[in-house]
Scaffold this motif. Structure first.
Motif, PDB file in Angstrom:
ATOM      1  N   LYS A  34      -3.234 -12.337 -34.051  1.00 56.47           N
ATOM      2  CA  LYS A  34      -2.766 -10.963 -33.856  1.00 56.47           C
ATOM      3  C   LYS A  34      -1.250 -10.903 -33.648  1.00 56.47           C
TER       4      LYS A  34
ATOM      5  N   THR B 148      -0.500  -7.150 -32.664  1.00 55.78           N
ATOM      6  CA  THR B 148      -1.082  -5.924 -33.192  1.00 55.78           C
ATOM      7  C   THR B 148      -2.593  -5.991 -33.019  1.00 55.78           C
TER       8      THR B 148
ATOM      9  N   GLY C 160      -4.374  -1.673 -35.282  1.00 55.52           N
ATOM     10  CA  GLY C 160      -2.968  -1.569 -35.655  1.00 55.52           C
ATOM     11  C   GLY C 160      -2.037  -1.134 -34.530  1.00 55.52           C
ATOM     12  N   ARG C 161      -2.515  -1.136 -33.307  1.00 55.77           N
ATOM     13  CA  ARG C 161      -1.687  -0.737 -32.165  1.00 55.77           C
ATOM     14  C   ARG C 161      -0.837  -1.918 -31.687  1.00 55.77           C
ATOM     15  N   ALA C 162       0.429  -1.634 -31.393  1.00 53.78           N
ATOM     16  CA  ALA C 162       1.334  -2.664 -30.878  1.00 53.78           C
ATOM     17  C   ALA C 162       1.016  -2.926 -29.407  1.00 53.78           C
TER      18      ALA C 162
ATOM     19  N   GLY D 239      -4.669  -0.894 -27.317  1.00 49.65           N
ATOM     20  CA  GLY D 239      -4.584  -2.152 -28.065  1.00 49.65           C
ATOM     21  C   GLY D 239      -5.000  -3.341 -27.216  1.00 49.65           C
TER      22      GLY D 239
END
Length: 167
Positions: free
Chosen positions: A39, A88, A92-94, A125
């Motif tokens: 990730k 990520t 798709g969240r940081a 996330g």
């Protein structure tokens, strides 16, 4: 519930709280390491991480992309810590930088720095990552330790449970 979790993550007091994953006898430390590394895009704040090699009796640099947790499971490496950045989540969240400790074959810990880098998206996330890690074993016990704003760890863990039941 996310607001409560955010409130315990915002104030950078210098502490590096831990989110511990005890996989209750299932030797998945290498799988957990591979998951988190997959990730991330690079090392975090700890440049040139290394582990102590029992075989070579010296520190060995860890190359991004390798999995020294497998060497730990094979009893060739001591416990070690790395820091990942550019993480990520599955959606798709940081996620802000996360440290990763290999402590036993069935026990790992993530550490994080509190501060303004945390927001709702980063928390979700983090919850997604926690969920993926928890699924590596049928019996995973998660604890939150070392956050002075969450002394018994329940704010983060209740937020996680709430998120799981509503996502």
């Amino acid at each position: 519930m996310i607001n409560k979790v955010n409130s315990i993550l915002l104030q950078d007091d210098g502490a590096l709280p831990d989110i511990e994953f005890n996989f209750i006898g299932k030797s998945v430390a290498a799988d957990a390491y591979a998951l988190v590394q997959s990730k991330a895009s690079k090392w975090g704040s700890v440049e040139n991480p290394h582990y102590w090699s029992k075989k070579h009796e010296k520190d060995i640099d860890i190359i991004f992309g390798e999995n020294p947790a497998q060497l730990f499971i094979e009893d060739e490496a001591e416990c070690f810590h790395v820091s990942f950045s550019g993480i990520t989540s599955a959606s798709g969240r940081a996620i802000p930088d996360i440290g990763f400790f290999v402590l036993d074959n069935d026990f790992i810990s993530l550490d994080y720095r509190k501060g303004k880098c945390w927001n709702e998206s980063g928390i979700i996330g983090l919850f997604e990552l926690m969920e993926e890690l928890s699924l590596l074993s049928n019996k995973t016990v998660i604890r939150h330790e070392g956050n002075f704003c969450d002394p018994d760890g329940k704010i983060l863990l209740n937020g996680f449970e709430y998120w799981k039941s509503h996502c």
